[in-house]
Design an enzyme around this catalytic site. Structure first.
Site, short mmCIF file in Angstrom:
data_model
loop_
_atom_site.label_atom_id
_atom_site.label_comp_id
_atom_site.label_asym_id
_atom_site.label_seq_id
_atom_site.Cartn_x
_atom_site.Cartn_y
_atom_site.Cartn_z
N LYS A 81 -12.95 -12.04 31.07
CA LYS A 81 -13.07 -13.38 30.48
C LYS A 81 -12.19 -13.54 29.24
O LYS A 81 -11.77 -14.66 28.92
CB LYS A 81 -14.53 -13.67 30.11
CG LYS A 81 -15.11 -12.65 29.13
CD LYS A 81 -15.78 -13.26 27.93
CE LYS A 81 -16.04 -12.19 26.89
NZ LYS A 81 -16.83 -12.62 25.75
N ARG B 102 -13.01 -15.52 18.94
CA ARG B 102 -11.70 -15.18 18.34
C ARG B 102 -10.51 -15.37 19.26
O ARG B 102 -9.46 -15.84 18.84
CB ARG B 102 -11.70 -13.70 17.95
CG ARG B 102 -12.44 -13.40 16.70
CD ARG B 102 -12.33 -11.90 16.51
NE ARG B 102 -12.99 -11.49 15.28
CZ ARG B 102 -13.05 -10.24 14.87
NH1 ARG B 102 -12.51 -9.29 15.59
NH2 ARG B 102 -13.66 -9.96 13.75
N GLY C 74 -25.36 1.79 16.89
CA GLY C 74 -24.43 0.74 16.45
C GLY C 74 -25.17 -0.33 15.67
O GLY C 74 -26.35 -0.59 15.91
N PHE D 273 -23.22 3.45 11.03
CA PHE D 273 -22.08 4.18 10.48
C PHE D 273 -22.11 3.93 8.97
O PHE D 273 -21.83 2.84 8.50
CB PHE D 273 -20.78 3.67 11.11
CG PHE D 273 -19.57 4.42 10.63
CD1 PHE D 273 -19.23 5.65 11.17
CD2 PHE D 273 -18.77 3.89 9.62
CE1 PHE D 273 -18.12 6.34 10.73
CE2 PHE D 273 -17.66 4.58 9.16
CZ PHE D 273 -17.33 5.81 9.72
N GLY E 266 -23.27 -3.38 14.06
CA GLY E 266 -22.46 -4.54 13.67
C GLY E 266 -23.29 -5.81 13.82
O GLY E 266 -24.52 -5.75 13.85
N ASN E 267 -22.64 -6.97 13.92
CA ASN E 267 -23.46 -8.18 14.02
C ASN E 267 -24.21 -8.24 15.35
O ASN E 267 -25.38 -8.61 15.40
CB ASN E 267 -22.67 -9.46 13.72
CG ASN E 267 -21.62 -9.81 14.75
OD1 ASN E 267 -21.28 -9.03 15.63
ND2 ASN E 267 -21.08 -11.02 14.62
N TRP E 268 -23.57 -7.78 16.43
CA TRP E 268 -24.24 -7.79 17.72
C TRP E 268 -25.26 -6.64 17.81
O TRP E 268 -26.38 -6.82 18.30
CB TRP E 268 -23.20 -7.73 18.84
CG TRP E 268 -23.67 -7.88 20.26
CD1 TRP E 268 -23.17 -7.21 21.34
CD2 TRP E 268 -24.70 -8.74 20.77
NE1 TRP E 268 -23.83 -7.60 22.48
CE2 TRP E 268 -24.77 -8.55 22.16
CE3 TRP E 268 -25.58 -9.66 20.18
CZ2 TRP E 268 -25.68 -9.22 22.98
CZ3 TRP E 268 -26.49 -10.33 20.99
CH2 TRP E 268 -26.53 -10.11 22.37
N GLY E 269 -24.92 -5.49 17.27
CA GLY E 269 -25.87 -4.37 17.24
C GLY E 269 -27.12 -4.71 16.44
O GLY E 269 -28.25 -4.42 16.86
#
Lengths: 406, 406
Positions: free
Chosen positions: A263, A329, A12, A44, A14-17
């Site tokens: 949460k 978000r 992965g 990806f 993304g921004n966290w990955g």
């Protein structure tokens, strides 16, 4: 004496990955005795154009390029984590087999909707004795069954998998601002008792590995060869902790995962009352009530595995809840919905390009779960959020929905 | 069968004192079986001029008037809680003897620096068997001894006293926005065992009434006559709870008081990192670390009386901490100090007319307390805040001051 070093791969980007990959690469370089320096990140693959405001635009131009090539050339994920320099020992690859092939530590960090397919693509390509850490937020709630993503990984791949979660809004971690995280890791005792590592012995049947009591399963886990450094709390700290990223390793994998899921419901409630400008007292009350419902959820459905202190004392519990109830978000969308006098789903359509809010789907599936178990009355906050989302109640009804003494 | 009703008096009339008086008056009117309708509020008398923007100005003019007369005429505390209508059954009086003379329930709600003198003025004027609830925030730390204000009241007046604290920013409560509070109340068993109420029996010696182990004392408490409704959790809820003000009565008086004191240190830390714009992760981490230090403080110095869940699960613990770390004077002043590149004491001088911030004095006295006990190393966050206030460390040092693994 250990002779091998751990190869680390991240699934992965993304921004966290990308952020976690940055941290891991910093640490493999800092601990050459434990880890191979190079960290591989599966991406990806997509064609991207380097944004106009990127400093890399002048060198690499405005033609569409493959994301992996851009990451490896610029050492920056210009699409998902712009402005953050990635270490040079982090290598992006579009080939999942290439990424995971000899990795003894697999870190999963991708959107939950892609997990199933990605795990299928890994079949036959990974080390059967690898250990996993899931950074995937949330849990899968389907009807009356809750499944942790770490459990899904264990079942699909047959490897032991822990979980990482905390108050970790990705861009802030990437900017190296002080924060904390929690790793839940509690492999079966085979890691400690393996003496010979002989092939006929390398399969250990683990009963009831699923960390809740609803759908116990039996998984065969492979022992890791003894020439690797032992994967324990100390090793996970060496791999994940940075001076700006404080790590606490605990045994409660289910609590870590549940905290990161539930949460989001409470963050919506915090957004609703912030939109109403009801102030800090009300938000604090909802956070406290939310922790109480998290505890009750764990006590009811995960009595043998969840430690209630995970919710009240760990970054994956109270800290993540507090951060998500002031930013993120879910909080912002709920607040905007109230300010504009529209439903949360209208905000989703307007502001999120059709993407769904995690909190909305969690509130819906948790409500259906509670209803199937006849427990809606015990979770007034979770159910109030669901009713508000569905248009069956108003934010102004919150006091009476939450006041048991009425 | 009870024949008497409780007379309720409030000692103090600031914004929080007036707010609590409003709540109590609403409830004495709602429960005529338990309480005398009229509630008396002792006001430190002063001459005030009704502000120009007050709707009462046209009727009462611009001449200086006594605050009590204005409150009783307008049913509004125009100086300390403007814009909030007070019930007509609330009566303000400048005479402390008149306020408390036949009150069986005394609610203390005044700034801590006035407590000693006010208690002295009450001598010989109150019912010796009255019960008290202290809404005074904080604890008194003097050298190596911590004293709860409820203990001080018990010792000075010889009446049993509990404590009320929570995420209760006064103007928000006064505006009837949903919130919660915690009451700690755990009188010695005499209330339950008194059978005859005969005069020679009405003194009960209570050893070790102080809720910590450092300075045990022996207090003689009077039994309340049996013809009053019994003062227990249910009665306290009837007196304090409103549909917008949810009350939880617990036994842990010390935890309630400590939570309200120690949170101010953490609110300063939250303000520092907010001033630096380090984001929500960092603030959430400080809140979590702060709860850990609260727990350790209770465990170390109040091992027999504090219940750790008060810090992690009650409004007086985590909720008050969360609210104070997003709003309130300590948080805002610390944030302004960092933004303007000045010390907190400069902000105190500039923005607070020489008033001292609660968090600053608490951080200082707690640091000296920890130093006397040789425990500074166990409380890195409390000590870091002290060092930053004193100019001995910078906010940028926080990561290294808090990172034990370094």
């Amino acid at each position: 004496m250990p002779g091998k070093k751990h190869q680390v791969a991240v699934v992965g980007s993304g921004n966290w990955g990308s952020t976690i990959s940055k941290i891991l690469s910093e640490n493999t370089a800092a601990h050459p005795d434990l880890f191979e320096k190079q960290v591989r990140m599966w991406v990806f693959e997509e064609e991207i154009t380097i944004p106009e405001d990127s400093p890399h635009r002048s060198k690499y131009g405005d033609k569409p390029r493959k994301l992996t090539e851009v990451i490896n050339a610029t050492h920056e994920n210009v699409k998902y984590l712009p402005g953050i320099r990635l270490p040079e020992n982090l290598v992006a690859t579009p080939d999942i087999g290439e990424a995971v092939k000899d990795a003894s530590i697999l870190v999963f960090n991708l959107p939950h909707q892609f997990i199933g397919k990605t795990l299928d693509q890994m079949k036959g390509k990974y080390l059967p004795y690898a250990r996993g850490i899931s950074c995937i937020k949330g849990v899968d709630v389907d009807g009356d069954v809750v499944t942790l993503y770490s459990e899904l990984i264990m079942e699909k791949l047959g490897i032991y998998c822990g979980a990482l979660s905390g108050a970790n809004i990705a861009p802030e971690v990437a900017a190296e601002r002080l924060c904390e995280t929690t790793i839940g890791y509690d492999p079966p005792p085979m890691d400690l008792t393996d003496q010979d590592g002989s092939p006929k012995d390398n399969l250990v049947k683990v009963d009831g590995q699923r960390q809740h009591e609803m759908k116990p399963s039996s998984i065969k886990l492979h022992r890791m060869p003894q020439d690797y450094p032992h994967v324990d709390a100390q090793l996970l700290e060496a791999l994940f902790a940075r001076p700006y990223f404080l790590v606490h390793v605990i045994k409660d994998v289910a609590g870590v995962a549940l905290g990161g899921a539930l949460k989001n419901i409470i963050a919506l409630a915090a957004g609703f009352v912030t939109g109403k400008q009801w102030g800090e007292n009300t938000k604090a009350a909802l956070i406290r009530l939310g922790v109480q419902e998290m505890i009750l959820f764990g006590r009811t459905w995960f009595p043998k595995s969840v430690n209630e202190a995970t919710f009240t004392e760990e970054s994956a519990g109270i800290a993540d809840l507090v951060a998500s109830s002031s930013g993120g978000r879910n909080f912002r969308s709920a607040s905007h919905a109230v300010e504009q006098g529209v439903s949360v789903s209208e905000i989703e359509e307007k502001e999120m390009n059709g993407q769904k809010l995690q909190g909305v789907s969690t509130a819906q599936s948790v409500y259906q779960f509670l209803e199937k178990h006849g427990k809606t009355k015990d979770f007034p906050l979770f159910c109030a959020v669901y009713r508000i989302i569905e248009g069956k109640a108003k934010v102004d009804d919150l006091p009476s929905l939450l006041n048991k003494k009425k």
